[in-house]
Design an enzyme around this catalytic site. Structure first.
Site, PDB file in Angstrom:
ATOM      1  N   ASP A  21       0.849  -1.304   0.103  1.00 41.73           N
ATOM      2  CA  ASP A  21      -0.060   0.208   0.085  1.00 41.73           C
ATOM      3  C   ASP A  21       0.711   1.307  -0.103  1.00 41.73           C
ATOM      4  OD1 ASP A  21      -2.266   1.601  -0.025  1.00 41.73           O
ATOM      5  OD2 ASP A  21      -2.953   1.267   2.093  1.00 41.73           O
ATOM      6  N   GLY A  24       0.111   5.552  -4.526  1.00 39.12           N
ATOM      7  CA  GLY A  24      -0.408   6.586  -4.921  1.00 39.12           C
ATOM      8  C   GLY A  24       0.046   7.738  -4.272  1.00 39.12           C
ATOM      9  N   GLU A  68     -12.302  -4.461  -5.026  1.00 39.22           N
ATOM     10  CA  GLU A  68     -12.554  -3.133  -4.993  1.00 39.22           C
ATOM     11  C   GLU A  68     -11.910  -2.371  -5.968  1.00 39.22           C
ATOM     12  OE1 GLU A  68     -12.195  -5.280  -2.159  1.00 39.22           O
ATOM     13  OE2 GLU A  68     -13.984  -5.482  -1.599  1.00 39.22           O
ATOM     14  N   ASN A  69     -10.586  -2.595  -6.254  1.00 42.24           N
ATOM     15  CA  ASN A  69      -9.796  -1.843  -6.786  1.00 42.24           C
ATOM     16  C   ASN A  69     -10.342  -1.693  -8.367  1.00 42.24           C
ATOM     17  OD1 ASN A  69      -6.719  -2.787  -5.775  1.00 42.24           O
ATOM     18  ND2 ASN A  69      -7.695  -1.198  -5.264  1.00 42.24           N
ATOM     19  N   ARG A 195      -5.281  -1.800   8.653  1.00 38.17           N
ATOM     20  CA  ARG A 195      -6.481  -2.621   8.356  1.00 38.17           C
ATOM     21  C   ARG A 195      -6.005  -3.661   7.558  1.00 38.17           C
ATOM     22  NH1 ARG A 195      -7.719   2.646   6.276  1.00 38.17           N
ATOM     23  NH2 ARG A 195      -6.872   2.055   4.267  1.00 38.17           N
TER      24      ARG A 195
HETATM   25  C1  FPP Z   1      -1.869  -0.029  -3.457  1.00 33.38           C
HETATM   26  O1  FPP Z   1      -1.457   1.434  -3.440  1.00 33.38           O
HETATM   27  C2  FPP Z   1      -1.251  -0.713  -4.631  1.00 33.38           C
HETATM   28  C3  FPP Z   1      -1.938  -1.383  -5.486  1.00 33.38           C
HETATM   29  C4  FPP Z   1      -3.428  -1.207  -5.700  1.00 33.38           C
HETATM   30  C5  FPP Z   1      -1.451  -1.881  -6.632  1.00 33.38           C
HETATM   31  C6  FPP Z   1      -0.256  -2.773  -6.165  1.00 33.38           C
HETATM   32  C7  FPP Z   1       0.641  -2.920  -7.649  1.00 33.38           C
HETATM   33  C8  FPP Z   1       1.871  -2.994  -7.863  1.00 33.38           C
HETATM   34  C9  FPP Z   1       2.863  -2.855  -6.644  1.00 33.38           C
HETATM   35  C10 FPP Z   1       2.559  -3.177  -8.993  1.00 33.38           C
HETATM   36  C11 FPP Z   1       2.247  -4.326  -9.707  1.00 33.38           C
HETATM   37  C12 FPP Z   1       2.370  -5.424  -9.122  1.00 33.38           C
HETATM   38  C13 FPP Z   1       2.635  -6.777  -9.722  1.00 33.38           C
HETATM   39  C14 FPP Z   1       2.847  -7.755  -8.820  1.00 33.38           C
HETATM   40  C15 FPP Z   1       3.019  -6.811 -11.145  1.00 33.38           C
HETATM   41  P1  FPP Z   1      -2.462   2.737  -3.334  1.00 33.38           P
HETATM   42  O2  FPP Z   1      -2.545   2.930  -4.940  1.00 33.38           O
HETATM   43  O3  FPP Z   1      -3.705   2.024  -2.864  1.00 33.38           O
HETATM   44  O4  FPP Z   1      -1.722   3.813  -2.779  1.00 33.38           O
HETATM   45  P2  FPP Z   1      -2.427   4.924  -1.905  1.00 33.38           P
HETATM   46  O5  FPP Z   1      -3.090   4.277  -0.998  1.00 33.38           O
HETATM   47  O6  FPP Z   1      -1.365   5.586  -1.528  1.00 33.38           O
HETATM   48  O7  FPP Z   1      -3.503   5.613  -2.766  1.00 33.38           O
END
Ligand code: FPP
Length: 261
Positions: A21, A24, A68-69, A195
Site C-alpha cells: 500500500d 499513490g 474493490e480496485n 487494516r
Molecule cells: C496500493 O497502493 C497498490 C495497488 C492497488 C497496486 C499494487 C501494484 C503494484 C505494486 C504493481 C504491480 C504489481 C505486480 C505484482 C506486477 P495505492 O494505490 O492504494 O496507494 P495509496 O493508498 O497511496 O493511494
C-alpha cells in the site's frame, strides 16, 4: 549486526502475505501521477520476492489488485492491467533465475484477456521451479472467496457428494482458492494503514501482523528482514498459555533432543 544476520533461519515463516500500500501517496510526494507509484512498486515486488526466495521462504502472497480496485478511475485500472502484463513478461527471467513458481488467487476470469494469457504463459513457464511460490492476489477479495467456497459446498451437498455434517474447518479450507498453500504466519502492510482490507480473512486467523509507515515503493530487502526479525521475536501461543508453551518445548526437547523431524 544487520537484521538479516540476526535472523534465525530455522524459524522463518513458511508463508508471508503482503498488502502493498502507498503507491499513490508515494507518487504524489514525488509530484508524479499515481501510475508512477505503481511502476516504482514493481521494484519493491522484485526485491522482496528475491529476498524471500533467497532465504528459503516457501510462499509469498502479494495483494496486487483487489475486487474493490475495479472501482478506481478507468485510466488507473487500465494502467495497472498494462503494468501487470508488462511486468509478468519482463520478470519471467527473474522468476526462473530465482527458482520461483508463479501462481494466482482471485477471480482471474474477470481480468482482460491479455492479462489472462500473460499469466497463463508465465505460470506454465515457471511451473517446474521448486523454490518459492509467488502468489499474486488478482481481482481478489476474501468475502468473494468465502462466498464462492460456500456456494460450491452447498452445491456438493445438494448433489449428494457431501453431507452437511461433514462440513468443518478443514473441509472449508479445501474449497478456498488457497487450498494448496499453508496459512500465512506473517502479514505485512505498508503505508501506515492498520487494516486488513478484505485480504485472506480466513487464512490469517493466527497470523502475526507487521505494520510499517514505509510506502510500498520504498519497501525493500532491509525492511523485509526487519519484519521477519520482528516476527521471530513474537510468542505465538495459538490460544495456549505461555506456561503450556514452555512445557511443550521441554517435552519436545526430551522426546526429540536433536530437533530432527
Ligand atoms: C496500493 O497502493 C497498490 C495497488 C492497488 C497496486 C499494487 C501494484 C503494484 C505494486 C504493481 C504491480 C504489481 C505486480 C505484482 C506486477 P495505492 O494505490 O492504494 O496507494 P495509496 O493508498 O497511496 O493511494
Amino acid at each position: 549486526m544487520s537484521a538479516k544476520e540476526q535472523l534465525n533461519l530455522d524459524k522463518l515463516p513458511q508463508h508471508v502475505a503482503i498488502i502493498m500500500d502507498g503507491n499513490g501517496r508515494w507518487a504524489q510526494m514525488h509530484g508524479q501521477l499515481r501510475v508512477y507509484g505503481h511502476k516504482s512498486g514493481v521494484n519493491s515486488v522484485r526485491e522482496t520476492a528475491e529476498a524471500a526466495a533467497a532465504l528459503g521462504i516457501k510462499y509469498l502472497t502479494l495483494y496486487a489488485f483487489s475486487t474493490e480496485n475495479w472501482n478506481r478511475p478507468k485510466d488507473e485500472v487500465d494502467a495497472l492491467m498494462e503494468l501487470l502484463v508488462h511486468t509478468i513478461n519482463s520478470e519471467r527471467e527473474t522468476l526462473n533465475e530465482n527458482n520461483i513458481r508463479l501462481a494466482t488467487i482471485g477471480d482471474t476470469d474477470s481480468l482482460p484477456p491479455r492479462c489472462q494469457e500473460g499469466l497463463a504463459e508465465a505460470i506454465a513457464a515457471t511451473s517446474s521451479n521448486a523454490g518459492m511460490t509467488l502468489i499474486l492476489a488478482l481481482s481478489y477479495s476474501s468475502r468473494w472467496e468465502i462466498v464462492e467456497a460456500t456456494r460450491r459446498i452447498a452445491a456438493d451437498v445438494e448433489a449428494g457428494k457431501l453431507k452437511a455434517s461433514e462440513v468443518n474447518s478443514d473441509l472449508f479450507g479445501t474449497y478456498l482458492t488457497t487450498s494448496k498453500y499453508p496459512d500465512p504466519e506473517l502479514l505485512i502492510r505498508t503505508s501506515g494503514e492498520h487494516r486488513v482490507s478484505n485480504f485472506l480473512l480466513w487464512q490469517i486467523a493466527y497470523a502475526e501482523f507487521y505494520f510499517t509507515e514505509t510506502l510500498w515503493p520504498d519497501f525493500g530487502k532491509e525492511e523485509f528482514y526487519q519484519a521477519l526479525l520482528d516476527f521471530q521475536q513474537r510468542e505465538r501461543r495459538f490460544g495456549k498459555t505461555s506456561q503450556q508453551l514452555i512445557e511443550q518445548a521441554i517435552d519436545n526437547f526430551f522426546n526429540n533432543p536433536s530437533g530432527s523431524k
